[in-house]
Structure formats: C-alpha cells, structure tokens
Scaffold this active site. Structure first.
Site, mmCIF file in Angstrom:
data_model
loop_
_atom_site.group_PDB
_atom_site.id
_atom_site.type_symbol
_atom_site.label_atom_id
_atom_site.label_comp_id
_atom_site.label_asym_id
_atom_site.label_seq_id
_atom_site.Cartn_x
_atom_site.Cartn_y
_atom_site.Cartn_z
ATOM 1 N N ASP A 107 -25.164 -48.801 -17.303
ATOM 2 C CA ASP A 107 -24.539 -49.292 -18.531
ATOM 3 C C ASP A 107 -23.068 -49.633 -18.294
ATOM 4 O OD1 ASP A 107 -24.306 -46.501 -18.120
ATOM 5 O OD2 ASP A 107 -23.715 -46.152 -20.194
ATOM 6 N N GLU A 167 -25.291 -43.680 -19.625
ATOM 7 C CA GLU A 167 -24.476 -42.582 -19.085
ATOM 8 C C GLU A 167 -23.151 -42.467 -19.801
ATOM 9 O OE1 GLU A 167 -21.400 -40.566 -17.108
ATOM 10 O OE2 GLU A 167 -21.438 -42.745 -17.188
#
Length: 418
Positions: free
Chosen positions: A81, A148
């Site tokens: 991400d 995350e």
C-alpha cells in the site's frame, strides 16, 4: 556444503521486467485497503509461475504457494500500500496520482515508504524460486499484504482464514527499506521495531456561552492540564535505561468562537520496546486523565479508544543467528548490525498467529555518496530523506538487488539443497 552464493549466481532475474514492474508500482500507488489495481497486476504477474495463488485474503491480500517436495515451509511477506503524500521527486516515473478523500479533499498519493520496492523484490524472488527448483526443496510462500500503513492488513488476512488457507510455515521473514547506504543489509536479534498504539481520549465537560465560563466545565482547560501532566510520565515514571514515547498527536475541541464546548478529544501515539513498560504507561495515562477530569468537576467519565495497534517486533535469536551467517557470507562488508528503530509494523501479527519464529531486517536505500557526505558532515538527520517524506526515493539498482538477494538468502538458508 551448500553455497548460497552459487545458487544466487545460477539465475539472474530479468532486469528489464523487474524495472518495469517497479516503475508501475511507483507510478500507481494506492491507499491502504484500496489496492485493487495493484492486486490485479500481481495476480497477472503470478500467472507466469508454477504456484498456487490464493486470493483474495483480507481485502486485496494474495498468497502464492510454491511447492517443491518435502522440506521446510518458509513464508516471506511484502506490503504494497501507498500513502497520502504528494511526491516531489523529479524522476520520470514519479507519481502524479491524486485521490479524493471521504471529506471531499484531493490529495496526492505516493509510495513514500518503499512498499513498491518490497513488492518488486518479493515478485522477483518468486521468479527466482520458480526457475531454480533444482536447488531447493520444501514450500515457499510469497505473501503480498495490503493495508500496512493503517496497521490493519495483516490482521485482516489472519481474520479471513489465512491460517487455514495456506500451509503452516516453519519460519516467517520480512524486510524494509530505510535510510542507510544503498545495498547494505542491516539486521539484529531482539527488538527491531517498537510496539505502538494510538489512544483516542474523549474528555467530558459542560457547554456554556463564552461570556459565562462559570456555568461551564471547560474540557479544553482540562485537556490542557492532561497534556501538561502527560509530558512528565516518561521522564518521571520510566527507567532511564528503558524507552517509551507518549506523543500528543492531536487536540480537538469546539466549533465556534464564543461557545465553550461540551467535550474535547485528545489523540496520543505511544511506543515501547517492552510490554511491561507499555502496560505501566497505559495505566498511568488513564490515571492522569481520570484524575484531571474528576478535578474539573465533570460528572461523566472520560472514554479511551485504543487503535492503530502495532505488535513489538522482536527477532528470534536462533533464526537471526542462522540467517545472519548467510548474510555475512553473501554480502560480506555490506552485512551490518542494525540499530533498533522507534517505528512500528504489523508484520508480527502473521508469525504470532501461526505461533512460529520470525526475522525482519532492513535494507539501506540511500545513494552511498549522499550517505557518506551526510555522515561526514554530521547532517544525516537534515540531509537524508526518510520514509514518509515526499522526497523519499530508494537508489534503485543497489537497493532492488540487495532486497531481492537478501530475501532469497534467508529463504535458501532453510530450503537450499546440495
């Protein structure tokens, strides 16, 4: 005797493909738990390998399972991400992408933490492991994780049946690019990243007109007293040889200029290397808040919401010793001792869920000349871009090579065969 260097030299990942994938990742960052395009591209890339693809798991998570006979099972995780950061680098593949947030504002997005490098390295490892099956035995699991940056992706995958959907690993690995000489592999046993939590505290009060403060119980004043008291907790209640951070990240109260609000909100961010210290600090924070609210005369109790949890990342000493020996053999003087960091990660959620040991290390990504110059001038803090900055950009070639080979070295330490 198994020589991992010989195995690494037996196959070279296609550098043009590797570079193209990295630049795709860098130009197409997606925010946490919104990584649909990244997910689809990874699925497409994985079709070229002889592996079982298990997806989706926990939103956009993916596991690729490479089976190659009897032997240990090793899991390697990479996160993918991006962040709501507007990139200010000048490379041709800089991200120009913007997204609209829930509040209607537009923000740039960027892989400002290096997750594009993590994903590129793991996909490159998949290519290597698929084409060198003569050199290893067992099961290799490539786990691509969303979310995350919000600290929710690993838990989402576990909650979506990860433990039942993939083979149980014997050991889990992960890595992170960080400031340091590009190509250097930095590792240590014990605590590597801090445990963390954020705490949203609601402070009750009683609203009144600003001209009539005697009719109010001012939660902003109570919040100010709490903030002042919190500053003394680390300095006066934590052993000086230990470590703790209690940061007041935000304070919100009121909506207009002449009304004393009926409540205030304080958000804290806290970090520790020991769970005992964490528990002590949380008890002290709640004690201070409750006491100040009571002293204000408020009849309601404050509320506490703990969120953005990060487990203490503490590397298994036995796994570290085994893999560090391989790092030293492969990377020579570029295998170095890591410093423990005060940042946090949700990676430990995965090995803790499986109840297996893990090892997580750092890859230096700063151009060496820039790093050496900053060190010589004692200006590392001022001159070196760090993760989450709009200028953060790994030195591509040495970093991707080190990240790929470090991951393979750790995996082959367990799976390599003569």
């Amino acid at each position: 005797m198994i020589n991992i260097n010989d195995i690494l030299n037996s196959y070279v990942v296609d550098e043009s493909w590797q570079r193209a994938f990295y630049e795709f990742m860098h130009t197409t960052p997606e925010l946490s738990m919104q990584e649909e395009e990244t997910h689809q591209r990874l699925l497409a890339e994985l079709t070229q390998f002889d592996c079982e693809v298990i997806a989706p798991i926990g939103g956009y998570g993916i596991c690729a399972v490479f089976r190659n006979g009897d032997g240990p099972t090793v899991l390697f995780r990479a996160d993918f991400d991006g962040l709501p950061v507007t990139e200010s680098t000048e490379v041709p593949y800089a991200s120009k992408k913007k997204v609209r947030l829930e509040d209607g504002t537009s923000v740039g997005t960027m892989h400002a933490c290096g997750h594009d490098m993590h994903t590129t390295a793991l996909l490159s490892m998949c290519s290597f492991m698929d084409d060198t099956r003569h050199a290893w035995r067992g099961t290799f699991i490539a786990l691509f994780q969303p979310g995350e940056e919000l600290g929710v992706g690993a838990e989402a995958m576990v909650n979506d049946g990860l433990l039942e959907r993939i083979p149980r690993p014997d050991v889990c690995f992960g890595q992170h690019v960080m400031p340091g000489p590009a190509g250097t592999v930095m590792s240590k046993a014990g605590p590597q990243f801090a445990a963390c939590d954020s705490i949203r505290i609601t402070i009750p009060g009683r609203s009144a007109h600003g001209s009539m403060p005697h009719n109010a119980i001012d939660p902003t004043f109570t919040a100010a007293m709490i903030i002042a008291r919190l500053q003394g907790l680390v300095g006066r209640e934590v052993d000086p040889s230990d470590f703790a951070v209690v940061t007041v990240a935000s304070l919100h109260a009121g909506t207009t200029n002449n009304i004393i609000p009926d409540s205030a909100e304080v958000v804290l961010n806290c970090r520790f290397y020991q769970n005992k210290t964490k528990e002590q600090m949380y008890a002290s924070i709640e004690r201070v808040v409750r006491a100040e609210v009571q002293a204000s005369g408020a009849t309601e109790a404050p509320t506490f919401e703990y969120f953005a949890h990060g487990e203490l990342m503490s590397n298994d000493a036995e796994v570290y010793a085994k893999v560090r020996q391989s790092f030293d053999e492969v990377f020579k003087h570029e295998s170095a001792e890591a410093d423990r960091k005060t940042v946090s990660e949700d990676f430990p959620v995965i090995p803790l869920a499986f109840d297996v040991p893990y090892f997580y290390w750092l890859i230096g990504c700063t151009p060496k000349a820039q790093w050496d110059e900053a060190v010589a001038a004692n200006r590392v803090a001022e001159d070196i871009p760090v993760n989450h900055m709009p200028t953060f950009l790994p030195d591509y070639a040495p970093t991707v090579k080190a990240a790929t080979n470090a991951g393979l070295t750790a995996v082959l330490t367990y799976l390599a065969q003569p």
